[in-house]
Design a protein around this motif. Structure first.
Motif, PDB file in Angstrom:
ATOM      1  N   THR A  98       0.826  -1.204   0.000  1.00 44.87           N
ATOM      2  CA  THR A  98       0.000   0.000   0.000  1.00 44.87           C
ATOM      3  C   THR A  98       0.864   1.258   0.000  1.00 44.87           C
ATOM      4  O   THR A  98       0.416   2.313  -0.430  1.00 44.87           O
ATOM      5  N   VAL A 152       2.448   7.292  -4.664  1.00 41.69           N
ATOM      6  CA  VAL A 152       1.987   7.821  -5.937  1.00 41.69           C
ATOM      7  C   VAL A 152       0.871   8.858  -5.725  1.00 41.69           C
ATOM      8  O   VAL A 152       0.544   9.625  -6.602  1.00 41.69           O
ATOM      9  N   ARG A 156      10.340   7.630  -2.998  1.00 43.31           N
ATOM     10  CA  ARG A 156      10.247   6.593  -4.015  1.00 43.31           C
ATOM     11  C   ARG A 156      10.428   5.233  -3.357  1.00 43.31           C
ATOM     12  O   ARG A 156      10.607   5.133  -2.161  1.00 43.31           O
ATOM     13  N   LYS A 205      17.433   0.529 -17.106  1.00 39.43           N
ATOM     14  CA  LYS A 205      17.412   0.353 -15.654  1.00 39.43           C
ATOM     15  C   LYS A 205      18.109  -0.958 -15.321  1.00 39.43           C
ATOM     16  O   LYS A 205      17.740  -2.014 -15.828  1.00 39.43           O
ATOM     17  N   ARG A 234       6.842   1.232 -12.785  1.00 39.94           N
ATOM     18  CA  ARG A 234       7.280   1.983 -11.598  1.00 39.94           C
ATOM     19  C   ARG A 234       8.072   3.223 -11.990  1.00 39.94           C
ATOM     20  O   ARG A 234       8.031   4.230 -11.290  1.00 39.94           O
ATOM     21  N   THR A 237       5.437   5.741 -13.080  1.00 39.85           N
ATOM     22  CA  THR A 237       4.699   6.324 -11.954  1.00 39.85           C
ATOM     23  C   THR A 237       5.614   7.053 -10.977  1.00 39.85           C
ATOM     24  O   THR A 237       5.184   7.412  -9.896  1.00 39.85           O
ATOM     25  N   SER A 238       6.873   7.229 -11.313  1.00 43.92           N
ATOM     26  CA  SER A 238       7.860   7.964 -10.514  1.00 43.92           C
ATOM     27  C   SER A 238       8.251   7.233  -9.232  1.00 43.92           C
ATOM     28  O   SER A 238       8.832   7.813  -8.333  1.00 43.92           O
ATOM     29  N   LEU A 239       7.951   5.934  -9.162  1.00 45.54           N
ATOM     30  CA  LEU A 239       8.294   5.194  -7.944  1.00 45.54           C
ATOM     31  C   LEU A 239       9.756   4.767  -7.910  1.00 45.54           C
ATOM     32  O   LEU A 239      10.328   4.588  -6.841  1.00 45.54           O
ATOM     33  N   ILE A 240      10.344   4.545  -9.059  1.00 46.28           N
ATOM     34  CA  ILE A 240      11.785   4.299  -9.098  1.00 46.28           C
ATOM     35  C   ILE A 240      12.405   5.178 -10.180  1.00 46.28           C
ATOM     36  O   ILE A 240      11.702   5.702 -11.054  1.00 46.28           O
ATOM     37  N   LEU A 241      13.706   5.348 -10.090  1.00 44.89           N
ATOM     38  CA  LEU A 241      14.391   6.239 -11.026  1.00 44.89           C
ATOM     39  C   LEU A 241      15.069   5.420 -12.121  1.00 44.89           C
ATOM     40  O   LEU A 241      15.648   4.371 -11.849  1.00 44.89           O
ATOM     41  N   PRO A 254       8.998  12.316 -14.810  1.00 43.52           N
ATOM     42  CA  PRO A 254       8.755  11.620 -13.537  1.00 43.52           C
ATOM     43  C   PRO A 254       9.903  11.777 -12.543  1.00 43.52           C
ATOM     44  O   PRO A 254       9.717  11.531 -11.352  1.00 43.52           O
ATOM     45  N   VAL A 255      11.083  12.157 -13.036  1.00 45.83           N
ATOM     46  CA  VAL A 255      12.210  12.307 -12.119  1.00 45.83           C
ATOM     47  C   VAL A 255      12.139  13.666 -11.417  1.00 45.83           C
ATOM     48  O   VAL A 255      12.233  13.754 -10.197  1.00 45.83           O
ATOM     49  N   TYR A 292       7.894  14.889 -10.161  1.00 40.24           N
ATOM     50  CA  TYR A 292       7.083  13.780  -9.656  1.00 40.24           C
ATOM     51  C   TYR A 292       5.885  14.234  -8.840  1.00 40.24           C
ATOM     52  O   TYR A 292       4.847  13.594  -8.840  1.00 40.24           O
ATOM     53  N   ARG A 348       2.159  13.011  -9.920  1.00 33.90           N
ATOM     54  CA  ARG A 348       1.398  12.094  -9.073  1.00 33.90           C
ATOM     55  C   ARG A 348      -0.069  12.507  -8.945  1.00 33.90           C
ATOM     56  O   ARG A 348      -0.912  11.689  -8.604  1.00 33.90           O
ATOM     57  N   LEU A 349      -0.362  13.799  -9.210  1.00 33.75           N
ATOM     58  CA  LEU A 349      -1.757  14.251  -9.183  1.00 33.75           C
ATOM     59  C   LEU A 349      -2.535  13.730 -10.388  1.00 33.75           C
ATOM     60  O   LEU A 349      -3.745  13.570 -10.339  1.00 33.75           O
ATOM     61  N   TYR A 358      -2.927   4.593 -10.269  1.00 31.32           N
ATOM     62  CA  TYR A 358      -1.994   3.470 -10.346  1.00 31.32           C
ATOM     63  C   TYR A 358      -2.546   2.282  -9.578  1.00 31.32           C
ATOM     64  O   TYR A 358      -2.990   2.409  -8.441  1.00 31.32           O
ATOM     65  N   PRO A 385      -1.063  -1.237  -8.480  1.00 30.92           N
ATOM     66  CA  PRO A 385       0.112  -2.112  -8.469  1.00 30.92           C
ATOM     67  C   PRO A 385      -0.275  -3.577  -8.673  1.00 30.92           C
ATOM     68  O   PRO A 385      -1.439  -3.936  -8.529  1.00 30.92           O
ATOM     69  N   SER A 412      -3.277  -4.062  -3.241  1.00 33.75           N
ATOM     70  CA  SER A 412      -2.733  -3.060  -2.334  1.00 33.75           C
ATOM     71  C   SER A 412      -3.806  -2.168  -1.753  1.00 33.75           C
ATOM     72  O   SER A 412      -3.742  -0.965  -1.847  1.00 33.75           O
TER      73      SER A 412
END
Lengths: 367, 306
Positions: A202, A208, A365, B11, B47, B50-54, B67-68, B71, B75-76, B80, B82, B86
């Motif tokens: 979550t 996000v 992140r 990546k 990911r 969605t800017s969760l990882i670079l 996204p970097v 972000y 995100r607005l 997403y 997953p 979740s």
């Protein structure tokens, strides 16, 4: 603000719905304080002691009568020889033997000094220590009375115990248990709760979302801060009602300082949660890294002065040590803020540092 | 400019190349499918989007944002879902939805029209804890939660994994409907037959897009005939068939063996004769048309040979 309040509602629901969490939050503190208060207490009550009286004069008989009259002791037997006393120890008839030397009353008159020897069953060293000091208290009291008329001194082994004259163990355990419980609930539970979001995935969605890290952090920690205050009050009330532990100082100050310690524990929990990925590791680190030092190195169970030097130095980084000094001063000595300002500032500094570190380490992140 | 534009994205996780110079472009209001086996890089790609990882290197723009760097703004705009379920299992259906609406600063009522057709199916259970829902209903709720703030771009990572066939079908129909609200959809799936509903499909393998086009285009590119052999002695048949002349690939799929030849000049009779000559007498033969799945395996086999 609407975002934050929604988050807060969710956190309270998590806590209120999970029976295990509720149990840890509210039942364990009560049990812990009762267990520490009743079962683990190092209090001497009706300890059986023996006497070897080589003099048998009016002074030794007077002292023996006083020992027997004290609530702490019961004189169960008089032994003639050391061998007999030793057998008494082995048979577990007695915890201590008080030995009066020959010509006790005469020596007191002549040399203003007479010898008393205290033999103790040191298989329980804490208890032996306590009994030793109790007996010394009674002996000192007696000699003080005699001093008023004559000028003799019997023996002086231990100084009088200030602030806890009778060494009531509950006085020691209530502040210690409070530190332990606050550490347990706030640090452990908050680190687990954040780790859970990571483990179940979550956290991915929360990241996000437009929630800012500080909102996530505050939303996670606020419920535990509120519930911990409830615990502080209940511990103090139980301590007072059940064990008669007084609060001589200011309640407001006591609660404020406790709140500071709660914040500190929360930021520790937060820091732990930024370092781990699963609830299990969070629990492991919290218990090993936070609770054990709180229990062992804070002066709660073992006096810091008796520790090896290296552990004494280590105790300086255990926040509970300062917290214990502060609340003992407030509760038992009735001192004000100015007397403990150094310790309060240290706790304050540690808290600020930890919060800054956690916010810095909190990742926006996944990696 | 396309809604999602990716150029030479890389990546690495240590020595493993999760994404290897990946290029991809999703049009505004597109319905884009990513297909690939586990470990192809689908989740890593999503990911990063969605800017969760670079990313390690490469260019990426999502909804016109980076996204970097951007972000927070990005995100607005994103919805997403997953890969792993979740939501909060200890909160009820309605509480979950309300929470996610609140987190995005909106309310259920405000965007109810968006989720109405989906939510109406789970609304009878709105007081049930999310953890007690069936797999299909969980996914519907997760979709509602990802949609409740009216995102411009919806990213779904294997949304139908572990869901029964009927619910899967329903779920994809819903995605089609969501698209009519002008939302751009990027969805990944290991089930090839689902991707047929997308308007563009990319096959992802070892961190690269190896094929891209409409589902029809892709299947037609691999039009070789496949022979399906059914027998009780699969291990022996596999061993025997590896030596049949003109073979390109032979693989077992459950109770069947799929045979592909290098050219079209083969017949069922020829295979039967070959099997009989090798003491496999119970074989049943049929011709099947290649699906995306077979095309994909074909591609991978060729790739491995090179």
């Amino acid at each position: 603000m609407k975002r934050f309040s929604g988050f807060l509602v969710k956190e309270f629901l998590h806590i209120l719905r999970d029976r295990r969490t509720m149990l840890i939050l509210f039942l364990i503190p009560i049990f812990q304080i009762l267990i520490f208060g009743y079962v683990v207490k190092n209090e001497v009550k009706d300890a059986k002691i023996g006497i070897i009286d080589l003099s048998h004069d009016n002074v030794t008989e007077e002292i023996t009568a006083r020992l027997d009259a004290a609530v702490d002791f019961r004189v169960v037997r008089e032994y003639q020889t050391y061998e007999e006393a030793e057998a008494g120890f082995r048979a577990n008839e007695i915890k201590a033997v008080v030995v009066f030397a020959d010509n006790f009353a005469n020596d007191m008159g002549k040399y203003r000094k007479a010898d008393v020897q205290i033999l103790l069953d040191a298989s329980d060293p804490n208890l032996a220590n306590l009994i030793n000091s109790y007996i010394s208290v009674i002996l000192n009291k007696y000699s003080a009375e005699v001093n008023k008329t004559g000028n003799s001194v019997i023996v002086s082994t231990e100084p009088r115990m200030w602030f806890n004259e009778n060494l009531h163990s509950a006085y020691m355990f209530v502040p210690g248990t409070m530190a332990l419980i606050l550490m347990l609930i706030t640090a452990l539970m908050s680190s687990i709760s954040i780790a859970r979001e990571k483990e179940t995935g979550t956290m991915e969605i929360l990241l996000v979302s437009p929630l800012r890290p500080i909102q996530i952090i505050l939303g996670k920690l606020t419920p535990y801060a509120v519930l911990s205050i409830v615990n502080v009050v209940s511990i103090l009330v139980i301590g007072n009602v059940v064990f008669g532990v007084p609060v001589h100082g200011s309640w407001v100050l006591l609660l404020l300082v406790s709140f500071l310690f709660i914040l500190l524990a929360l930021s520790l929990g937060l820091l732990v949660s930024t370092l781990v990925k699963t609830q299990q590791t969070a629990m492991f680190i919290s218990i090993l890294g936070l609770m054990l030092p709180t229990m062992l190195l804070s002066g709660f169970i073992f006096p810091i002065e008796n520790m090896p030097v290296i552990l004494q130095y280590l105790s300086y980084i255990v926040p509970a040590k300062y917290f214990l000094i502060i609340i003992k001063s407030i509760m038992l000595k009735g001192l004000g803020l100015s007397y403990v300002i150094n310790e309060v500032l240290i706790l304050f500094g540690i808290t600020l540092g930890l919060i800054a570190l956690s916010v810095y380490k909190f990742k926006v992140r996944l990696e | 400019m396309a809604e999602i534009e990716i150029y030479n994205l890389c990546k690495n996780y240590g020595d493993v190349k999760a994404l290897d110079n990946l290029c991809l472009s999703v049009e505004k209001n597109g319905f884009y499918g990513l297909i690939g086996p586990d470990g192809a890089g689908k989740t890593s790609l999503m990911r990063i989007i969605t800017s969760l990882i670079l990313p390690d290197s490469g260019e990426i723009s999502v909804g016109g944002l980076d996204p970097v760097k951007d972000y927070k703004k990005l995100r607005l705009k994103l919805g997403y879902m997953p890969g792993k379920f979740s939501l909060y299992p200890d909160l009820s259906v309605e509480e979950n939805l309300r929470f996610f609406a609140g987190v995005f600063g909106t309310t259920i009522n405000e965007n109810y029209h968006l989720i109405k057709s989906i939510y109406s199916q789970i609304e009878p259970f709105k007081n049930r804890r999310a953890g007690k829902l069936s797999g299909g209903m969980k996914q519907k709720l997760a979709l509602c939660c990802a949609l409740i703030h009216k995102p411009e771009i919806l990213i779904l990572d294997e949304p139908t994994t572990g869901v029964d066939a009927v619910s899967r079908r329903e779920f994809w129909d819903m995605l089609n409907e969501i698209r009519s609200y002008g939302i751009t959809i990027l969805v990944s799936t290991p089930y090839m037959e689902e991707a047929v509903l997308c308007d563009t499909v990319s096959l992802l393998f070892k961190g690269k897009v190896v094929e891209s086009g409409t589902p029809k285009e892709i299947t037609s590119r691999y039009s070789s005939t496949i022979y399906s052999v059914k027998t009780d002695n699969i291990p022996l048949a596999l061993k025997v068939l590896r030596n049949i002349p003109g073979l390109m690939s032979v693989n077992s799929f459950g109770q069947n063996i799929h045979l592909v030849f290098k050219d079209e000049n083969h017949s069922e009779q020829e295979i039967t004769n070959f099997l009989t000559a090798n003491n496999i007498l119970d074989a049943e033969l049929s011709r099947i048309k290649a699906g995306i799945e077979d095309s994909f395996i074909d591609y991978i086999l060729k790739e491995n040979k090179n």
